[in-house]
Every structure is written in C-alpha cells, then in structure tokens.
Write a protein that holds these residues in place. Structure first.
Motif, PDB file in Angstrom:
ATOM      1  N   ARG A  86       3.605   9.964  -9.767  1.00  0.00           N
ATOM      2  CA  ARG A  86       3.038   9.983 -11.129  1.00  0.00           C
ATOM      3  C   ARG A  86       2.092  11.165 -11.321  1.00  0.00           C
ATOM      4  O   ARG A  86       2.155  11.871 -12.330  1.00  0.00           O
ATOM      5  N   GLU A  87       1.217  11.385 -10.353  1.00  0.00           N
ATOM      6  CA  GLU A  87       0.256  12.481 -10.470  1.00  0.00           C
ATOM      7  C   GLU A  87       0.961  13.834 -10.553  1.00  0.00           C
ATOM      8  O   GLU A  87       0.594  14.679 -11.365  1.00  0.00           O
ATOM      9  N   ARG A 127       9.083   1.687 -12.642  1.00  0.00           N
ATOM     10  CA  ARG A 127       8.892   0.701 -11.565  1.00  0.00           C
ATOM     11  C   ARG A 127       8.382   1.384 -10.298  1.00  0.00           C
ATOM     12  O   ARG A 127       7.475   0.887  -9.630  1.00  0.00           O
ATOM     13  N   PHE A 128       8.985   2.538  -9.986  1.00  0.00           N
ATOM     14  CA  PHE A 128       8.572   3.262  -8.787  1.00  0.00           C
ATOM     15  C   PHE A 128       7.105   3.683  -8.883  1.00  0.00           C
ATOM     16  O   PHE A 128       6.330   3.480  -7.956  1.00  0.00           O
ATOM     17  N   ARG A 132       0.834  -1.207   0.000  1.00  0.00           N
ATOM     18  CA  ARG A 132       0.000   0.000   0.000  1.00  0.00           C
ATOM     19  C   ARG A 132       0.866   1.254   0.000  1.00  0.00           C
ATOM     20  O   ARG A 132       0.630   2.184  -0.763  1.00  0.00           O
ATOM     21  N   ILE A 133       1.913   1.249   0.811  1.00  0.00           N
ATOM     22  CA  ILE A 133       2.817   2.402   0.869  1.00  0.00           C
ATOM     23  C   ILE A 133       3.492   2.610  -0.486  1.00  0.00           C
ATOM     24  O   ILE A 133       3.557   3.728  -0.994  1.00  0.00           O
ATOM     25  N   ARG A 134       3.998   1.534  -1.081  1.00  0.00           N
ATOM     26  CA  ARG A 134       4.657   1.653  -2.392  1.00  0.00           C
ATOM     27  C   ARG A 134       3.689   2.197  -3.434  1.00  0.00           C
ATOM     28  O   ARG A 134       4.043   3.071  -4.227  1.00  0.00           O
ATOM     29  N   GLY A 192       6.436  -0.839  -7.656  1.00  0.00           N
ATOM     30  CA  GLY A 192       7.277  -2.030  -7.696  1.00  0.00           C
ATOM     31  C   GLY A 192       8.513  -1.993  -6.818  1.00  0.00           C
ATOM     32  O   GLY A 192       9.171  -3.018  -6.674  1.00  0.00           O
ATOM     33  N   THR A 193       8.822  -0.844  -6.235  1.00  0.00           N
ATOM     34  CA  THR A 193      10.013  -0.764  -5.394  1.00  0.00           C
ATOM     35  C   THR A 193       9.717   0.046  -4.138  1.00  0.00           C
ATOM     36  O   THR A 193       8.912   0.976  -4.172  1.00  0.00           O
ATOM     37  N   MET A 194      10.385  -0.314  -3.040  1.00  0.00           N
ATOM     38  CA  MET A 194      10.270   0.448  -1.802  1.00  0.00           C
ATOM     39  C   MET A 194      11.449   1.428  -1.789  1.00  0.00           C
ATOM     40  O   MET A 194      12.596   1.019  -1.697  1.00  0.00           O
TER      41      MET A 194
END
Length: 99
Positions: A38-39, A64-65, A28-30, A69-71
């Motif tokens: 993105r926004e 990916r971010f 959820r955090i990622r 896909g990544t923390m």
C-alpha cells in the motif's frame, strides 16, 4: 479485589499457546506485506485498480491483500513487486534481530 486481567495479560497468556503464536505471526506477516505494498502504491500515486491491472489481478484482491486479509504466494509477490517497479527479496534473519 478483582480477578480480571488486563488486555496485555490476556494477550500474553493466549500467545503462550504455540497455535496462537503461529496465527499471530502469520497475521503480522500478512499485515506487514500489505502495508508495504500500500505504501509503495501510494508513493507512486497509483490506485488499487491501476495496481491490479498492472499485476493481472482484480481490485478487490489488491484491497484484501493490502488489508492483510490473504497470505500471498511468492509468485503473487513477484507480480506485485514488478507492477510496483520493485524487485522481490526474500530472506531469513536471526530471531534475536527480528522485530
């Protein structure tokens, strides 16, 4: 009568396990961080490539971010915030207020 459970029932049962809840929270955090970046990038009319250059990254890393896909580390978040013309703010809030 069927012993089948609904998707929500299965999800709730799975999240009763502490390891599953921790994984769900991390995902959820990622997702939320990626969506926020993105926004803001789209608000500024930037492409992923432009953001990557401004933050000293490669475009696939931005993709990916943004997809969750990544923390990220705090230094990475600071680089992204600066590239997006923002200031990173990290804080804590009581669980009863958290959504």
């Amino acid at each position: 009568m069927s012993d089948r459970k609904s998707w929500n029932g299965l999800r709730e049962e799975a999240l009763d396990h502490p390891e599953a809840q921790a994984s769900y929270d991390a995902a959820r955090i990622r997702f939320e961080l990626g969506r926020a970046v993105r926004e803001r990038r789209e608000e500024l009319g930037m492409t992923q490539t432009q953001l990557a250059r401004a933050a000293g990254l490669q475009q696939p890393a931005v993709a990916r971010f943004e997809a969750g896909g990544t923390m990220p580390t705090l230094p990475l978040l600071e680089r992204l915030a600066t590239a997006l013309g923002m200031r990173l703010q990290v804080g804590f809030e009581p669980l009863e207020r958290a959504g």
